[in-house]
Design a protein around this motif. Structure first.
Motif, PDB file in Angstrom:
ATOM      1  N   LEU A 230       0.840  -1.118   0.183  1.00  0.00           N
ATOM      2  CA  LEU A 230       0.020   0.173   0.057  1.00  0.00           C
ATOM      3  C   LEU A 230       1.010   1.388  -0.086  1.00  0.00           C
ATOM      4  O   LEU A 230       0.430   2.360  -0.755  1.00  0.00           O
ATOM      5  CB  LEU A 230      -0.748   0.088   1.318  1.00  0.00           C
ATOM      6  N   LYS A 231       1.928   1.243   0.882  1.00  0.00           N
ATOM      7  CA  LYS A 231       2.955   2.442   0.784  1.00  0.00           C
ATOM      8  C   LYS A 231       3.671   2.521  -0.367  1.00  0.00           C
ATOM      9  O   LYS A 231       3.515   3.780  -1.011  1.00  0.00           O
ATOM     10  CB  LYS A 231       3.961   2.029   1.867  1.00  0.00           C
ATOM     11  N   ASN A 232       4.061   1.564  -1.137  1.00  0.00           N
ATOM     12  CA  ASN A 232       4.204   1.780  -2.505  1.00  0.00           C
ATOM     13  C   ASN A 232       3.613   2.438  -3.358  1.00  0.00           C
ATOM     14  O   ASN A 232       3.790   3.334  -4.232  1.00  0.00           O
ATOM     15  CB  ASN A 232       4.869   0.449  -3.103  1.00  0.00           C
TER      16      ASN A 232
ATOM     17  N   VAL B 293       4.917   6.041  14.430  1.00  0.00           N
ATOM     18  CA  VAL B 293       4.215   4.915  14.721  1.00  0.00           C
ATOM     19  C   VAL B 293       5.134   3.893  15.131  1.00  0.00           C
ATOM     20  O   VAL B 293       4.679   3.076  16.211  1.00  0.00           O
ATOM     21  CB  VAL B 293       3.940   4.103  13.270  1.00  0.00           C
ATOM     22  N   GLU B 294       6.513   3.641  14.986  1.00  0.00           N
ATOM     23  CA  GLU B 294       7.251   2.705  15.764  1.00  0.00           C
ATOM     24  C   GLU B 294       7.269   2.912  17.243  1.00  0.00           C
ATOM     25  O   GLU B 294       7.366   1.896  18.157  1.00  0.00           O
ATOM     26  CB  GLU B 294       8.655   2.641  14.965  1.00  0.00           C
ATOM     27  N   LYS B 295       7.406   4.395  17.402  1.00  0.00           N
ATOM     28  CA  LYS B 295       7.422   4.654  18.733  1.00  0.00           C
ATOM     29  C   LYS B 295       6.139   4.248  19.579  1.00  0.00           C
ATOM     30  O   LYS B 295       6.304   3.567  20.722  1.00  0.00           O
ATOM     31  CB  LYS B 295       7.746   6.006  18.998  1.00  0.00           C
TER      32      LYS B 295
ATOM     33  N   SER C 228      11.959  -6.990  11.331  1.00  0.00           N
ATOM     34  CA  SER C 228      11.823  -7.760  10.421  1.00  0.00           C
ATOM     35  C   SER C 228      10.461  -7.273   9.324  1.00  0.00           C
ATOM     36  O   SER C 228      10.704  -7.398   8.199  1.00  0.00           O
ATOM     37  CB  SER C 228      11.276  -9.118  11.076  1.00  0.00           C
ATOM     38  N   SER C 229       9.880  -6.642   9.741  1.00  0.00           N
ATOM     39  CA  SER C 229       8.774  -6.271   8.723  1.00  0.00           C
ATOM     40  C   SER C 229       9.101  -4.801   8.011  1.00  0.00           C
ATOM     41  O   SER C 229       9.086  -4.894   6.695  1.00  0.00           O
ATOM     42  CB  SER C 229       7.338  -5.569   9.453  1.00  0.00           C
ATOM     43  N   VAL C 230      10.043  -4.149   8.359  1.00  0.00           N
ATOM     44  CA  VAL C 230      10.757  -3.105   7.696  1.00  0.00           C
ATOM     45  C   VAL C 230      11.539  -3.719   6.840  1.00  0.00           C
ATOM     46  O   VAL C 230      11.571  -3.245   5.292  1.00  0.00           O
ATOM     47  CB  VAL C 230      11.431  -2.252   8.293  1.00  0.00           C
TER      48      VAL C 230
HETATM   49  O1  LIG Z   1       2.648   1.045  10.341  1.00  0.00           O
HETATM   50  C1  LIG Z   1       3.448   0.895   9.543  1.00  0.00           C
HETATM   51  O2  LIG Z   1       3.440   1.688   8.782  1.00  0.00           O
HETATM   52  C2  LIG Z   1       4.108  -0.272   9.363  1.00  0.00           C
HETATM   53  O3  LIG Z   1       4.821  -0.499   8.190  1.00  0.00           O
HETATM   54  C3  LIG Z   1       4.421  -1.388  10.498  1.00  0.00           C
HETATM   55  C4  LIG Z   1       5.486  -1.180  11.318  1.00  0.00           C
HETATM   56  C5  LIG Z   1       5.430  -2.421  12.247  1.00  0.00           C
HETATM   57  O4  LIG Z   1       6.070  -3.391  12.268  1.00  0.00           O
HETATM   58  O5  LIG Z   1       4.756  -2.121  13.604  1.00  0.00           O
HETATM   59  C6  LIG Z   1       6.649  -1.390  10.361  1.00  0.00           C
HETATM   60  C7  LIG Z   1       7.460  -0.140   9.795  1.00  0.00           C
HETATM   61  C8  LIG Z   1       6.844   1.355  10.343  1.00  0.00           C
HETATM   62  O6  LIG Z   1       8.151   2.101  10.384  1.00  0.00           O
HETATM   63  C9  LIG Z   1       5.981   1.416  11.256  1.00  0.00           C
HETATM   64  C10 LIG Z   1       5.599   0.304  11.912  1.00  0.00           C
END
Ligand SMILES: O=C(O)C(=O)C[C@]1(C(=O)O)C=C[C@@H](O)C=C1
Length: 350
Positions: free
Chosen positions: A35-37, A48-50, A80-82
């Protein structure tokens, strides 16, 4: 009371459930990445990560899972997701690329990287290909040892198309800085240094240094080639590159070589020291052991061929003498001052 076998069975069940959920998490992260792409949104979102990490800490407070452990697990999951999302950023590069000296580790890495983007890559090595193979290439990458760059550039450039982009990926620039700057007056030439080794899976969070040798067009084309998969691009001059590398590479390597040489010279076996290793000793080993296994002739060139190496050794010797004097002095003040200055120097480091 349950017996040991029963309890282990319960842990096994929980582990399978955890793995199933972690796989599911990555499947959803993949969807987020796609979706980001589509929307052209950047890879990472630190805010979001914080929030995600705070969530892990909060949920584990006052439980048997320490918040630090929950946070460490969360960090691994986010990494891992990044990493997964970075592999989806399939930027296109439909160019013809020649890699001169491409049979080495980094040449092969470049081949894989550009092929992932759809480029047609050929290798010109000692035993395969010839300079004429670069004749119709849009990009020519020189991936030979620092001491051989000048001669290779001079040999290759006459065979390259007039508008071909040409760059080296050497870790040290002093031996050919003047020659490449001269070349950049007439050709699309610049200089690149990837701050990672061939084991890097993607460009995620990797630093790529791009040195301007006088041709702005080359710098912008190279930046476009490497601005992918979440990389960090750093722009500098070819001279500043080597001033920085005197510390980032030469000093970092030398101090680790001094570390293992001192241990070896102590006369105590590694086995005996390692058995009683402290946290800091283990951290030092983590840096020093891989250095001891590195490509020694290349590491020697990184030391010897940097024009700024004498300055680095002067500073290193001065620092060594200062620390020795402060460590042996009965008065702790200077030693404490040195430690505090170090903490302040690193204060921005997260
Ligand atoms: O929420 C997002 O945008 C995601 O891609 C998920 C996620 C995660 O793994 O929690 C991964 C990378 C982002 O920097 C933030 C959070």
């Amino acid at each position: 009371m349950k017996d040991l076998e029963q309890l282990r069975k319960e842990i096994e069940k929980i582990d399978s459930e955890l793995i199933r959920l972690m796989i599911k998490r990555n499947e959803i992260a993949k969807e987020v990445g796609l979706l980001k792409n589509k929307k052209g949104i950047g890879l990472r979102n630190i805010d979001v990560e914080k929030k995600v990490m705070e969530r892990y800490r909060r949920m584990s407070e006052n439980t048997l899972l320490p918040p630090d452990v929950a946070e460490a697990i969360c960090k691994l999951l986010i990494d891992s997701s990044v990493e997964l999302q970075s592999g989806l950023l399939n930027k296109k590069c439909e160019k013809k690329i020649s890699i001169v000296g491409g049979s080495g580790g980094m040449g092969q890495w470049m081949k894989r990287y550009f092929e992932r983007m759809g480029a047609e890559v050929n290798i010109i090595g000692r035993s395969s290909g010839s300079p004429t193979d670069a004749e119709d290439s849009d990009v020519v990458i020189i991936s030979v040892p620092p001491s051989a760059i000048s001669a290779t550039l001079k040999k290759m450039v006459p065979f390259c198309k007039e508008d071909a982009l040409i760059f080296d990926i050497s870790s040290i620039k002093s031996p050919f800085a003047d020659d490449i700057k001269e070349m950049a007056k007439h050709r699309k030439v610049c200089s690149v240094h990837h701050m990672f080794g061939p084991s890097a899976k993607t460009m995620l969070d990797r630093n790529v240094v791009i040195c301007d040798c006088g041709c702005k067009e080359a710098v912008s084309e190279v930046a476009d080639l490497f601005d992918s998969e979440g990389s960090n691009l750093i722009f500098t001059s070819i001279e500043r590159h080597d001033e920085l590398m005197a510390y980032v590479l030469a000093f970092a390597h030398a101090s680790n070589i001094v570390f293992f040489t001192t241990l070896r010279e102590s006369g105590i076996s590694f086995d005996e020291l390692n058995k009683i290793a402290s946290t800091t000793f283990k951290r030092c080993l983590n840096a020093s052991v891989p250095v001891s296994e590195e490509n020694a002739p290349l590491y020697h060139e990184i030391q010897r061929l940097n024009d700024n190496i004498d300055d680095m050794w002067d500073v290193f010797e001065k620092a060594f003498k200062e620390v020795k004097k402060a460590s042996l002095s009965k008065d702790p003040d200077r030693f404490i001052e040195i430690m505090e200055s170090g903490k302040e120097y690193f204060s921005d480091h997260q």
